[in-house]
Design a protein around this motif. Sequence first.
Motif, PDB file in Angstrom:
ATOM      1  N   LEU A 172       0.848  -1.186   0.000  1.00 16.28           N
ATOM      2  CA  LEU A 172       0.000   0.000   0.000  1.00 16.28           C
ATOM      3  C   LEU A 172       0.886   1.239   0.000  1.00 16.28           C
ATOM      4  O   LEU A 172       1.748   1.395   0.873  1.00 16.28           O
ATOM      5  N   LYS A 173       0.707   2.089  -0.987  1.00 22.15           N
ATOM      6  CA  LYS A 173       1.496   3.313  -1.128  1.00 22.15           C
ATOM      7  C   LYS A 173       0.578   4.518  -1.002  1.00 22.15           C
ATOM      8  O   LYS A 173      -0.610   4.448  -1.299  1.00 22.15           O
ATOM      9  N   CYS A 174       1.165   5.637  -0.600  1.00 24.24           N
ATOM     10  CA  CYS A 174       0.426   6.884  -0.479  1.00 24.24           C
ATOM     11  C   CYS A 174       1.152   7.939  -1.307  1.00 24.24           C
ATOM     12  O   CYS A 174       2.362   8.111  -1.167  1.00 24.24           O
ATOM     13  N   GLU A 175       0.425   8.625  -2.169  1.00 24.86           N
ATOM     14  CA  GLU A 175       1.014   9.721  -2.929  1.00 24.86           C
ATOM     15  C   GLU A 175       0.762  11.011  -2.153  1.00 24.86           C
ATOM     16  O   GLU A 175      -0.382  11.436  -2.004  1.00 24.86           O
ATOM     17  N   LEU A 176       1.834  11.589  -1.646  1.00 21.29           N
ATOM     18  CA  LEU A 176       1.768  12.836  -0.880  1.00 21.29           C
ATOM     19  C   LEU A 176       2.134  13.991  -1.787  1.00 21.29           C
ATOM     20  O   LEU A 176       2.931  13.834  -2.709  1.00 21.29           O
ATOM     21  N   ALA A 177       1.590  15.151  -1.484  1.00 22.16           N
ATOM     22  CA  ALA A 177       1.929  16.342  -2.248  1.00 22.16           C
ATOM     23  C   ALA A 177       2.277  17.478  -1.296  1.00 22.16           C
ATOM     24  O   ALA A 177       1.622  17.659  -0.271  1.00 22.16           O
ATOM     25  N   LEU A 178       3.312  18.199  -1.637  1.00 20.08           N
ATOM     26  CA  LEU A 178       3.626  19.439  -0.942  1.00 20.08           C
ATOM     27  C   LEU A 178       2.731  20.486  -1.591  1.00 20.08           C
ATOM     28  O   LEU A 178       2.777  20.679  -2.808  1.00 20.08           O
ATOM     29  N   ALA A 179       1.875  21.103  -0.801  1.00 25.38           N
ATOM     30  CA  ALA A 179       0.841  21.957  -1.378  1.00 25.38           C
ATOM     31  C   ALA A 179       0.692  23.256  -0.607  1.00 25.38           C
ATOM     32  O   ALA A 179       1.055  23.347   0.563  1.00 25.38           O
ATOM     33  N   LYS A 180       0.154  24.242  -1.310  1.00 20.57           N
ATOM     34  CA  LYS A 180      -0.137  25.542  -0.713  1.00 20.57           C
ATOM     35  C   LYS A 180      -1.638  25.768  -0.799  1.00 20.57           C
ATOM     36  O   LYS A 180      -2.237  25.582  -1.860  1.00 20.57           O
ATOM     37  N   GLY A 181      -2.252  26.131   0.317  1.00 18.45           N
ATOM     38  CA  GLY A 181      -3.694  26.330   0.358  1.00 18.45           C
ATOM     39  C   GLY A 181      -4.151  27.480  -0.517  1.00 18.45           C
ATOM     40  O   GLY A 181      -3.464  28.491  -0.634  1.00 18.45           O
ATOM     41  N   ARG A 182      -5.313  27.307  -1.134  1.00 14.83           N
ATOM     42  CA  ARG A 182      -5.886  28.358  -1.974  1.00 14.83           C
ATOM     43  C   ARG A 182      -6.937  29.132  -1.199  1.00 14.83           C
ATOM     44  O   ARG A 182      -7.690  28.580  -0.413  1.00 14.83           O
ATOM     45  N   LYS A 183      -7.001  30.413  -1.465  1.00 10.92           N
ATOM     46  CA  LYS A 183      -8.052  31.255  -0.918  1.00 10.92           C
ATOM     47  C   LYS A 183      -9.305  31.074  -1.784  1.00 10.92           C
ATOM     48  O   LYS A 183      -9.260  30.523  -2.873  1.00 10.92           O
ATOM     49  N   VAL A 184     -10.443  31.557  -1.297  1.00  8.52           N
ATOM     50  CA  VAL A 184     -11.714  31.380  -2.011  1.00  8.52           C
ATOM     51  C   VAL A 184     -11.662  32.039  -3.387  1.00  8.52           C
ATOM     52  O   VAL A 184     -12.100  31.448  -4.385  1.00  8.52           O
ATOM     53  N   HIS A 185     -11.082  33.237  -3.473  1.00 11.21           N
ATOM     54  CA  HIS A 185     -11.039  33.921  -4.775  1.00 11.21           C
ATOM     55  C   HIS A 185     -10.113  33.190  -5.744  1.00 11.21           C
ATOM     56  O   HIS A 185     -10.348  33.193  -6.949  1.00 11.21           O
ATOM     57  N   ASP A 186      -9.059  32.533  -5.234  1.00 12.47           N
ATOM     58  CA  ASP A 186      -8.180  31.741  -6.096  1.00 12.47           C
ATOM     59  C   ASP A 186      -8.927  30.534  -6.657  1.00 12.47           C
ATOM     60  O   ASP A 186      -8.768  30.184  -7.832  1.00 12.47           O
ATOM     61  N   LYS A 187      -9.751  29.888  -5.818  1.00 11.10           N
ATOM     62  CA  LYS A 187     -10.527  28.727  -6.269  1.00 11.10           C
ATOM     63  C   LYS A 187     -11.484  29.135  -7.379  1.00 11.10           C
ATOM     64  O   LYS A 187     -11.647  28.426  -8.372  1.00 11.10           O
ATOM     65  N   ARG A 188     -12.116  30.306  -7.210  1.00 10.00           N
ATOM     66  CA  ARG A 188     -13.047  30.786  -8.240  1.00 10.00           C
ATOM     67  C   ARG A 188     -12.304  31.068  -9.543  1.00 10.00           C
ATOM     68  O   ARG A 188     -12.794  30.736 -10.627  1.00 10.00           O
ATOM     69  N   GLU A 189     -11.143  31.676  -9.446  1.00  9.68           N
ATOM     70  CA  GLU A 189     -10.355  32.009 -10.637  1.00  9.68           C
ATOM     71  C   GLU A 189      -9.914  30.740 -11.370  1.00  9.68           C
ATOM     72  O   GLU A 189      -9.994  30.669 -12.600  1.00  9.68           O
ATOM     73  N   VAL A 190      -9.481  29.738 -10.636  1.00  9.73           N
ATOM     74  CA  VAL A 190      -9.051  28.478 -11.248  1.00  9.73           C
ATOM     75  C   VAL A 190     -10.215  27.795 -11.942  1.00  9.73           C
ATOM     76  O   VAL A 190     -10.082  27.317 -13.074  1.00  9.73           O
ATOM     77  N   SER A 191     -11.385  27.749 -11.289  1.00 16.45           N
ATOM     78  CA  SER A 191     -12.543  27.108 -11.923  1.00 16.45           C
ATOM     79  C   SER A 191     -12.997  27.882 -13.150  1.00 16.45           C
ATOM     80  O   SER A 191     -13.420  27.291 -14.142  1.00 16.45           O
ATOM     81  N   ARG A 192     -12.876  29.207 -13.104  1.00 15.02           N
ATOM     82  CA  ARG A 192     -13.231  30.031 -14.266  1.00 15.02           C
ATOM     83  C   ARG A 192     -12.295  29.731 -15.433  1.00 15.02           C
ATOM     84  O   ARG A 192     -12.731  29.568 -16.582  1.00 15.02           O
ATOM     85  N   LYS A 193     -10.996  29.613 -15.163  1.00 16.80           N
ATOM     86  CA  LYS A 193     -10.022  29.301 -16.222  1.00 16.80           C
ATOM     87  C   LYS A 193     -10.274  27.914 -16.808  1.00 16.80           C
ATOM     88  O   LYS A 193     -10.178  27.726 -18.025  1.00 16.80           O
ATOM     89  N   LYS A 194     -10.596  26.934 -15.949  1.00 18.20           N
ATOM     90  CA  LYS A 194     -10.880  25.581 -16.435  1.00 18.20           C
ATOM     91  C   LYS A 194     -12.089  25.572 -17.345  1.00 18.20           C
ATOM     92  O   LYS A 194     -12.108  24.903 -18.383  1.00 18.20           O
ATOM     93  N   THR A 195     -13.126  26.346 -16.980  1.00 15.38           N
ATOM     94  CA  THR A 195     -14.337  26.419 -17.799  1.00 15.38           C
ATOM     95  C   THR A 195     -14.024  27.041 -19.157  1.00 15.38           C
ATOM     96  O   THR A 195     -14.463  26.539 -20.195  1.00 15.38           O
ATOM     97  N   ILE A 196     -13.253  28.110 -19.174  1.00 17.71           N
ATOM     98  CA  ILE A 196     -12.889  28.774 -20.434  1.00 17.71           C
ATOM     99  C   ILE A 196     -12.065  27.841 -21.314  1.00 17.71           C
ATOM    100  O   ILE A 196     -12.316  27.731 -22.528  1.00 17.71           O
TER     101      ILE A 196
END
Length: 154
Positions: free
Chosen positions: A118-142
């Motif tokens: 059993l393996k686990c894939e870990l990621a070093l990550a930086k939390g997103r703010k709410v406005h960043d999440k909206r911007e990313v979803s908007r870019k994905k939609t476009i």
Amino acid sequence: MIKESGIKEVAANRQAFHNYEIIEKFEAGMVLTGTEIKSAREGRVNLKDAYGVVKNAEVWLLNCHISPYSHGNFANHDPLRTRKLLMHRSEIKRLIGRTTEKGLTLVPLKVYLKAGRLKCELALAKGRKVHDKREVSRKKTIDRETRQALSERR
């Protein structure tokens, strides 16, 4: 999901890609008891609130829920116990430096079986703010709409 390379995905943390900006990925083995691996093979793993911590030059996985084994007896495991992750010393040293930076955390992306382990894939990550999440979803939609429009033109 079974791939040609002998990897069977047990659990995935799809929310991690929405809530965090992934910087770097690592593969780590997990130290488990007998009933934990049996339960994980049944696919009874939840990574929703799980995260990783580096303590005393060791990496630990917290809040990873592995349900008790269905055919287990009195020796069944605690579902939310802290589990040790196995990584190379050089990777752990790099993580020690990076996780002390402000805003960076270890997030498990998926748990999978690879050659019976059993393996686990870990990621070093930086939390997103709410406005960043909206911007990313908007870019994905476009991007999706432009790809669809280009494919319709051909």
